[in-house]
Design a protein around this motif. Structure first.
Motif, PDB file in Angstrom:
ATOM      1  N   ASP A  10      46.520  44.401  25.279  1.00 47.15           N
ATOM      2  CA  ASP A  10      46.182  45.414  26.426  1.00 47.15           C
ATOM      3  C   ASP A  10      45.609  44.544  27.535  1.00 47.15           C
ATOM      4  O   ASP A  10      44.681  43.863  27.494  1.00 47.15           O
ATOM      5  N   PRO A  11      45.873  45.004  28.733  1.00 43.92           N
ATOM      6  CA  PRO A  11      45.492  44.469  29.908  1.00 43.92           C
ATOM      7  C   PRO A  11      44.169  44.369  30.081  1.00 43.92           C
ATOM      8  O   PRO A  11      43.393  43.424  30.714  1.00 43.92           O
ATOM      9  N   ARG A  12      43.461  45.403  29.707  1.00 40.69           N
ATOM     10  CA  ARG A  12      41.929  45.670  30.084  1.00 40.69           C
ATOM     11  C   ARG A  12      41.180  44.599  29.120  1.00 40.69           C
ATOM     12  O   ARG A  12      40.353  44.230  29.711  1.00 40.69           O
ATOM     13  N   GLU A  13      41.579  44.234  27.719  1.00 37.60           N
ATOM     14  CA  GLU A  13      41.210  43.442  26.987  1.00 37.60           C
ATOM     15  C   GLU A  13      41.425  42.010  27.571  1.00 37.60           C
ATOM     16  O   GLU A  13      40.557  40.961  27.609  1.00 37.60           O
ATOM     17  N   LEU A  14      42.592  41.721  28.144  1.00 38.74           N
ATOM     18  CA  LEU A  14      42.859  40.467  28.801  1.00 38.74           C
ATOM     19  C   LEU A  14      42.150  40.112  29.902  1.00 38.74           C
ATOM     20  O   LEU A  14      41.467  39.121  30.020  1.00 38.74           O
ATOM     21  N   LEU A  15      41.956  41.247  30.658  1.00 42.57           N
ATOM     22  CA  LEU A  15      40.978  40.909  31.803  1.00 42.57           C
ATOM     23  C   LEU A  15      39.390  40.730  31.443  1.00 42.57           C
ATOM     24  O   LEU A  15      38.809  40.110  32.021  1.00 42.57           O
ATOM     25  N   PHE A  16      39.061  41.161  30.463  1.00 45.35           N
ATOM     26  CA  PHE A  16      37.690  41.138  29.995  1.00 45.35           C
ATOM     27  C   PHE A  16      37.568  39.919  29.365  1.00 45.35           C
ATOM     28  O   PHE A  16      36.701  38.945  29.578  1.00 45.35           O
ATOM     29  N   SER A  17      38.616  39.316  28.552  1.00 45.82           N
ATOM     30  CA  SER A  17      38.591  37.676  27.888  1.00 45.82           C
ATOM     31  C   SER A  17      38.619  36.910  29.294  1.00 45.82           C
ATOM     32  O   SER A  17      38.112  35.628  29.099  1.00 45.82           O
ATOM     33  N   LEU A  18      39.214  37.077  30.315  1.00 47.29           N
ATOM     34  CA  LEU A  18      39.396  36.326  31.556  1.00 47.29           C
ATOM     35  C   LEU A  18      37.884  36.128  32.257  1.00 47.29           C
ATOM     36  O   LEU A  18      37.858  35.399  33.227  1.00 47.29           O
ATOM     37  N   GLY A  19      37.229  37.124  32.146  1.00 51.36           N
ATOM     38  CA  GLY A  19      35.751  37.250  32.648  1.00 51.36           C
ATOM     39  C   GLY A  19      35.911  38.094  34.023  1.00 51.36           C
ATOM     40  O   GLY A  19      34.993  38.285  34.949  1.00 51.36           O
ATOM     41  N   VAL A  20      37.041  38.644  34.434  1.00 49.71           N
ATOM     42  CA  VAL A  20      37.101  39.489  35.749  1.00 49.71           C
ATOM     43  C   VAL A  20      36.554  40.723  35.406  1.00 49.71           C
ATOM     44  O   VAL A  20      35.855  41.276  36.180  1.00 49.71           O
ATOM     45  N   VAL A  21      36.520  41.364  34.083  1.00 50.42           N
ATOM     46  CA  VAL A  21      35.864  42.495  34.028  1.00 50.42           C
ATOM     47  C   VAL A  21      34.486  42.237  32.909  1.00 50.42           C
ATOM     48  O   VAL A  21      34.804  41.423  31.822  1.00 50.42           O
ATOM     49  N   VAL A  22      33.477  42.649  33.196  1.00 50.76           N
ATOM     50  CA  VAL A  22      32.324  42.387  32.429  1.00 50.76           C
ATOM     51  C   VAL A  22      31.672  43.570  31.895  1.00 50.76           C
ATOM     52  O   VAL A  22      31.837  44.590  32.594  1.00 50.76           O
ATOM     53  N   ASP A  23      30.630  43.318  30.860  1.00 57.41           N
ATOM     54  CA  ASP A  23      29.973  44.531  30.531  1.00 57.41           C
ATOM     55  C   ASP A  23      28.549  44.605  31.508  1.00 57.41           C
ATOM     56  O   ASP A  23      28.036  43.663  31.499  1.00 57.41           O
ATOM     57  N   LEU A  56      48.137  43.968  34.753  1.00 57.26           N
ATOM     58  CA  LEU A  56      46.874  43.733  34.871  1.00 57.26           C
ATOM     59  C   LEU A  56      46.577  44.000  36.536  1.00 57.26           C
ATOM     60  O   LEU A  56      45.487  44.422  36.574  1.00 57.26           O
ATOM     61  N   LEU A  57      47.459  44.104  37.410  1.00 49.94           N
ATOM     62  CA  LEU A  57      46.869  44.508  38.779  1.00 49.94           C
ATOM     63  C   LEU A  57      46.765  45.830  38.825  1.00 49.94           C
ATOM     64  O   LEU A  57      45.684  46.461  39.427  1.00 49.94           O
TER      65      LEU A  57
END
Length: 279
Positions: A109-122, A223-224
């Motif tokens: 899931d791209p949302r999970e991938l962006l979270f794992s990359l640190g682009v998306v944070v909580d 992702l984009l």
């Protein structure tokens, strides 16, 4: 001497641009072609029943006239969109829909991938997911460059699509901003603003994702696309972006979507089909 150009010009004038060319609806066209065949067969049967030898020629002439009308005007039968909505199954309409097709996740899931990359944070304060402030700053700077310099926009899209910058052509149509070459269709966005956001993001994301160049194009596009959900300002007019649920109506079908739209210029930045029963 100039007969051919004049003939082409005359034929072009006959076309109804609302329902032909890039605006032609495939399901409606197919339905009208079926009706043209039925009409032609009926003409042959009726005339043949009278004992005349004109049945076959009349049937062929009827089909040629009907297909010419469909080609130039879009429809043979008035009210075709209503007929198509009513009698053609939704899964068939969806297969021919003009909106960009949603791709399956090749990796995750791209949302999970962006979270794992640190682009998306909580963000505990907002109790929600947000973009990392450092990424937002870099993305905004990149958006400004791509908004004001078309050469940079072309270079980024060329790298993303694997083509030469000079080979790219932009087509801005109703509800779609398309990237093409002279012999291929490369990508669709819901607006030019969405295209600029993706081109700018494709420059910044590799700094956070060491595997970016090895990921399939479909994954990079996903992702984009998800990144656009987090846009707060429009990439073209800097207006405020709002999230809402909307109904998108094409020629012959309606879709419920979750959408991100600029309040000022009405540019659609993100669109995702949703189940109306979940609302």
């Amino acid at each position: 001497m100039h007969l051919v150009p004049r003939l082409r010009s005359s034929l072009a004038v006959m076309k109804n641009p609302t329902y032909t060319g890039e605006n032609r609806c495939v399901p409606c066209t197919l339905l009208n072609l079926v009706l043209a065949v039925v009409l032609s067969v009926t003409v042959v049967a009726v005339l043949s029943g009278t004992g005349t030898a004109l049945g076959a020629p009349a049937g062929v002439a009827t089909f040629v006239a009907a297909t010419a009308l469909i080609y130039f005007r879009g429809y043979l039968v008035p009210g075709t969109p209503t007929l198509t909505k009513r009698y053609v199954p939704e899964r068939v309409l969806a297969a021919f829909d003009k909106a960009p097709e949603r791709t399956e996740w090749v990796e995750t899931d791209p949302r999970e991938l962006l979270f794992s990359l640190g682009v998306v944070v909580d963000d505990p304060a907002m109790d929600d997911l947000v973009l990392d402030p450092a990424f937002v700053d870099a993305w905004n700077r990149s958006i400004e460059v791509h908004r004001t310099e078309e050469s940079e926009l072309r270079r980024s899209l060329a790298r993303l699509s694997g083509t030469g910058p000079r080979d790219l052509e932009f087509r801005d149509g109703p509800h779609v901003f398309a990237l093409e070459t002279s012999d291929a269709h490369l990508a669709n966005w819901p607006s030019q603003a969405a295209c600029i956001a993706d081109a700018a993001g494709a420059v910044v994301l590799p700094e956070w994702d060491s595997d970016w160049d090895r990921r399939p194009v479909a994954v990079r596009a996903d992702l984009l696309g998800v990144l656009r959900l987090f846009l707060e300002r429009c990439p073209t007019c800097d207006g405020h972006v709002s999230l809402s649920q909307d109904v998108v109506e094409s020629c012959c079908r309606r879709r419920d979507v979750a959408a991100a739209t600029c309040r000022d210029c009405d540019a659609r930045l993100f669109e995702m089909d949703v189940d109306p029963a979940m609302g």
